[in-house]
Design a protein around this motif. Structure first.
Motif, mmCIF file in Angstrom:
data_model
loop_
_atom_site.group_PDB
_atom_site.id
_atom_site.type_symbol
_atom_site.label_atom_id
_atom_site.label_comp_id
_atom_site.label_asym_id
_atom_site.label_seq_id
_atom_site.Cartn_x
_atom_site.Cartn_y
_atom_site.Cartn_z
ATOM 1 N N ALA A 46 51.369 79.338 11.102
ATOM 2 C CA ALA A 46 50.766 79.613 12.406
ATOM 3 C C ALA A 46 50.927 81.089 12.751
ATOM 4 C CB ALA A 46 51.413 78.742 13.478
ATOM 5 N N ASP A 47 49.883 81.656 13.344
ATOM 6 C CA ASP A 47 49.947 83.084 13.650
ATOM 7 C C ASP A 47 50.621 83.343 15.001
ATOM 8 O OD1 ASP A 47 48.044 82.719 15.688
ATOM 9 O OD2 ASP A 47 46.390 83.399 14.438
ATOM 10 N N GLU A 48 50.793 84.602 15.300
ATOM 11 C CA GLU A 48 51.494 85.025 16.506
ATOM 12 C C GLU A 48 50.812 84.515 17.772
ATOM 13 O OE1 GLU A 48 52.698 89.322 18.059
ATOM 14 O OE2 GLU A 48 53.058 89.067 15.911
ATOM 15 N N ASN A 49 49.483 84.486 17.773
ATOM 16 C CA ASN A 49 48.737 84.014 18.936
ATOM 17 C C ASN A 49 49.036 82.540 19.212
ATOM 18 O OD1 ASN A 49 46.811 84.431 21.077
ATOM 19 N ND2 ASN A 49 45.376 83.226 19.853
ATOM 20 N N PHE A 50 49.126 81.730 18.173
ATOM 21 C CA PHE A 50 49.469 80.316 18.317
ATOM 22 C C PHE A 50 50.796 80.176 19.059
ATOM 23 C CE2 PHE A 50 51.729 76.549 16.821
ATOM 24 C CZ PHE A 50 50.766 75.550 16.887
ATOM 25 N N TRP A 51 51.793 80.926 18.609
ATOM 26 C CA TRP A 51 53.125 80.833 19.207
ATOM 27 C C TRP A 51 53.149 81.370 20.629
ATOM 28 C CZ3 TRP A 51 55.968 77.416 17.085
ATOM 29 C CH2 TRP A 51 55.899 77.191 15.704
ATOM 30 N N SER A 52 52.363 82.404 20.920
ATOM 31 C CA SER A 52 52.370 82.954 22.277
ATOM 32 C C SER A 52 51.710 82.003 23.278
ATOM 33 C CB SER A 52 51.689 84.327 22.304
ATOM 34 O OG SER A 52 50.294 84.201 22.085
ATOM 35 N N LEU A 53 50.777 81.181 22.817
ATOM 36 C CA LEU A 53 50.091 80.228 23.695
ATOM 37 C C LEU A 53 50.823 78.899 23.813
ATOM 38 C CD1 LEU A 53 46.435 80.785 22.420
ATOM 39 C CD2 LEU A 53 47.447 81.649 24.548
ATOM 40 N N LEU A 54 51.607 78.543 22.808
ATOM 41 C CA LEU A 54 52.282 77.244 22.778
ATOM 42 C C LEU A 54 53.391 77.181 23.832
ATOM 43 C CD1 LEU A 54 52.499 74.510 21.280
ATOM 44 C CD2 LEU A 54 54.243 75.588 19.850
ATOM 45 N N GLN A 55 53.314 76.163 24.680
ATOM 46 C CA GLN A 55 54.323 75.977 25.719
ATOM 47 C C GLN A 55 55.138 74.710 25.517
ATOM 48 O OE1 GLN A 55 54.951 78.356 28.162
ATOM 49 N NE2 GLN A 55 53.605 79.477 26.775
ATOM 50 N N GLY A 56 54.662 73.811 24.660
ATOM 51 C CA GLY A 56 55.409 72.590 24.397
ATOM 52 C C GLY A 56 54.757 71.795 23.279
ATOM 53 N N TYR A 57 55.538 70.908 22.678
ATOM 54 C CA TYR A 57 55.011 70.061 21.616
ATOM 55 C C TYR A 57 55.848 68.803 21.502
ATOM 56 C CZ TYR A 57 58.822 71.830 18.696
ATOM 57 O OH TYR A 57 60.053 72.144 18.201
ATOM 58 N N GLN A 58 55.244 67.789 20.875
ATOM 59 C CA GLN A 58 55.939 66.546 20.557
ATOM 60 C C GLN A 58 55.337 66.030 19.261
ATOM 61 O OE1 GLN A 58 56.347 63.652 23.752
ATOM 62 N NE2 GLN A 58 55.767 62.044 22.335
#
Length: 98
Positions: free
Chosen positions: A76-88
């Motif tokens: 996953a690129d940097e943009n993915f991580w900057s937008l991600l706020q939560g996961y399950q």
């Protein structure tokens, strides 16, 4: 290769600039192009933010939730991580036999 039933939920948030769902769809297409996964994007907006909840499910080659995290950390690129706020995540290996 082991196959697993895979359920991934992601929540992406950013200040409202438009087209977040298209960006998330492109990210998921790139990340999961080698897996048999489908997704649904639920888009919400207000005056200040865009929110995308992505529900991903299907069959994958990952054997555990940690394997999914390891994969995402690598690809996953940097943009993915900057937008991600939560996961399950839920990954259920398919066992042969009864």
């Amino acid at each position: 290769m082991q196959k697993s039933e895979t359920y991934l939920d992601f929540c992406f948030v950013r200040k409202k600039v438009g087209h977040l769902s298209e960006e998330i769809n492109a990210q998921l297409e790139n990340l999961f192009k080698h897996e048999r996964l489908n997704w649904y994007l639920d888009e919400k907006e207000n005056q200040e933010v865009e929110i995308i909840v992505a529900e991903v499910k299907g069959m994958s080659s990952w054997g555990s939730e940690q394997a999914v995290i390891d994969y995402l950390e690598e690809y996953a690129d940097e943009n993915f991580w900057s937008l991600l706020q939560g996961y399950q995540f839920q990954v259920i290996p398919v066992l042969k036999g009864c």
